[in-house]
Scaffold this active site. Structure first.
Site, mmCIF file in Angstrom:
data_model
loop_
_atom_site.group_PDB
_atom_site.id
_atom_site.type_symbol
_atom_site.label_atom_id
_atom_site.label_comp_id
_atom_site.label_asym_id
_atom_site.label_seq_id
_atom_site.Cartn_x
_atom_site.Cartn_y
_atom_site.Cartn_z
ATOM 1 N N PRO A 174 -55.891 16.756 -39.671
ATOM 2 C CA PRO A 174 -55.486 16.124 -40.940
ATOM 3 C C PRO A 174 -55.856 16.996 -42.149
ATOM 4 O O PRO A 174 -55.093 17.103 -43.114
ATOM 5 C CB PRO A 174 -56.263 14.800 -40.930
ATOM 6 C CG PRO A 174 -56.462 14.501 -39.469
ATOM 7 C CD PRO A 174 -56.668 15.837 -38.813
ATOM 8 N N TYR A 175 -57.043 17.612 -42.097
ATOM 9 C CA TYR A 175 -57.436 18.517 -43.191
ATOM 10 C C TYR A 175 -56.380 19.601 -43.407
ATOM 11 O O TYR A 175 -55.932 19.856 -44.533
ATOM 12 C CB TYR A 175 -58.782 19.179 -42.854
ATOM 13 C CG TYR A 175 -59.117 20.383 -43.710
ATOM 14 C CD1 TYR A 175 -59.482 20.238 -45.042
ATOM 15 C CD2 TYR A 175 -59.055 21.682 -43.191
ATOM 16 C CE1 TYR A 175 -59.791 21.355 -45.830
ATOM 17 C CE2 TYR A 175 -59.367 22.793 -43.962
ATOM 18 C CZ TYR A 175 -59.735 22.619 -45.283
ATOM 19 O OH TYR A 175 -60.025 23.716 -46.068
ATOM 20 N N ALA A 176 -55.972 20.230 -42.306
ATOM 21 C CA ALA A 176 -55.009 21.331 -42.412
ATOM 22 C C ALA A 176 -53.679 20.840 -42.983
ATOM 23 O O ALA A 176 -53.024 21.557 -43.754
ATOM 24 C CB ALA A 176 -54.818 21.970 -41.036
ATOM 25 N N THR B 224 -53.376 18.486 -45.169
ATOM 26 C CA THR B 224 -53.527 18.338 -46.629
ATOM 27 C C THR B 224 -53.536 19.701 -47.323
ATOM 28 O O THR B 224 -53.036 19.831 -48.439
ATOM 29 C CB THR B 224 -54.793 17.538 -47.025
ATOM 30 O OG1 THR B 224 -55.977 18.260 -46.649
ATOM 31 C CG2 THR B 224 -54.795 16.146 -46.407
#
Ligand code: NAD
Ligand code: UGA
Length: 333
Positions: free
Chosen positions: A163-165, A167
């Site tokens: 999920p970080y990637a 964003t």
């Protein structure tokens, strides 16, 4: 045909006269702000963490306190008025955000979206309205996802694996979409940083933890068998690329900031053992979702557009980080 090596200038890159740095209470932002000040820039530093309430922020901001030309502003970019911060800026270096691959699966995802995407939209809109000439945005090697181990090129199809990637990919593409509008006077350079290390590295990160494990004897937990490889990039090299991106005569671009050398976690553990002369106690635990086996930068674009190449190798950079850890009374959170 391999690209001919371009000459690397010895001189420091030119710095913008008036710069806004977001994320100045963080690891990379605090180093960047200091380097800009040393090159004569006025720096408006923005962060939602303030030295009074957060010991890590206090440690990072301490290097900036009292520096001529530095203005510290405590503000949350999700909600604050952004335009007054950007008035008369020659460049905005947007580093504020929620980093970290592994925690992004949990309930913190809302914060990742709000800080990495929605706050970035506010910054980009303000920069564009004020016709700030350049916005440099901190993107991430994580946008590439799992690769076959060959160097990742900026033109590769992104396959974010966490999920970080997602964003970070959204963040850079959002800025580039704004910048591509014919009426937008702000050009955007998105820098894909590869696992940055050095003094004041975030305490959740591997090299900080491995050196700390050697120094205090508390075991480091390895997520997996330690065979994963990273293109570890030293902080002063990252700062040099970032400053160069603030003034380089380039159009809207995406640029890797990593040297192309990968090292496994097990090799880093061996190096930590050698540098400290101490054993590194290790506990092995499960692989974490979204943690890719290898990151490796193709750095030819950085070389061509920013005339950049990394100068500090892993052993030298880890020695500097170790010196910092042993010579400072630093906070542990
Ligand atoms: P960091 O957590 O040390 O610094 C980020 C700072 O941003 C923090 O001080 C935080 O308070 C601030 N911030 C977050 N949300 C904010 C908001 N809404 N308003 C104001 N301030 C806010 O992280 P870092 O390691 O210095 O990373 C800096 C940037 O570089 C991040 O965008 C990260 O995604 C990116 N990046 C880092 C690495 C790395 O290896 N450290 C690699 C690739 C990309
Ligand atoms: C780092 C940053 O934390 C991200 O914000 C950034 O976007 C990313 O680099 C990037 O290059 O884009 P990461 O590569 O996961 O992410 O860096 P570390 O947190 O230092 O982890 C490196 C490796 O060590 C990972 O495989 C991780 O699983 C492992 N690790 C980390 C452990 O085994 N144990 C730990 O305690 C910490």
């Amino acid at each position: 045909m391999p690209e001919a090596p371009s000459p690397i200038p010895k001189a420091r890159p030119q710095a913008p006269r008036r710069a806004v740095v977001t994320g100045t209470a963080g690891f990379i932002g605090s180093h960047l702000a200091l380097a800009l000040l040393k090159r004569g820039s006025t720096v408006i530093g923005v962060d939602r963490r303030d030295a009074g309430a957060d010991p890590v922020a206090a440690e990072n901001l301490a290097v900036l306190r009292g520096q001529p030309g530095f203005v510290a502003i405590t503000a949350d970019l999700r909600t604050c008025a952004v335009e007054p911060l950007l008035l008369d800026a020659d460049a905005v270096f947007h580093l504020a955000g929620i980093p970290g691959v592994r925690p992004s699966w949990g309930p913190k995802f809302d914060d990742y979206v709000a800080c990495n995407i929605l706050a970035t939209q506010r910054i980009m809109e303000a920069a564009s309205r004020l016709r700030v000439p350049r916005l440099v945005v901190a993107s991430s090697s994580s946008v590439y996802g799992s690769t076959d181990g060959s160097p990742s090129k900026e033109s590769d199809h992104p396959r974010p694996a966490s999920p970080y990637a997602v964003t970070k990919l959204a963040e850079e593409q959002l800025c580039l979409a704004h910048a591509a509008r014919p009426d937008c006077a702000t050009s955007v350079v998105a820098l894909r940083y590869f696992t940055v290390f050095g003094p004041r590295q975030r305490q959740d990160m591997f090299i900080h933890r491995v050196l700390t494990a050697a120094l205090d004897g508390q075991a480091i937990r390895i997520f997996g068998d330690g065979s994963q490889r990273r293109d570890f990039t030293y902080i002063t090299d990252v700062v040099a690329a970032t400053i160069a991106a603030g003034t380089a005569s380039v159009g809207n671009s995406v640029i890797n900031v990593g040297g192309g050398n990968t090292t496994s976690l097990n090799e880093v553990i061996d190096l930590a053992r050698y540098l400290t002369g101490q054993p590194v106690p290790v506990e092995t635990t499960t692989t974490r979702n979204g943690d890719v086996p290898t990151t490796r930068a193709d750095s030819r674009t950085a070389r061509r557009l920013l005339r950049w190449r990394p100068r500090v190798d892993l052993a030298t950079g880890m020695t500097a980080q170790l010196d910092w850890l042993t010579s400072h009374q630093h906070v542990v959170v």
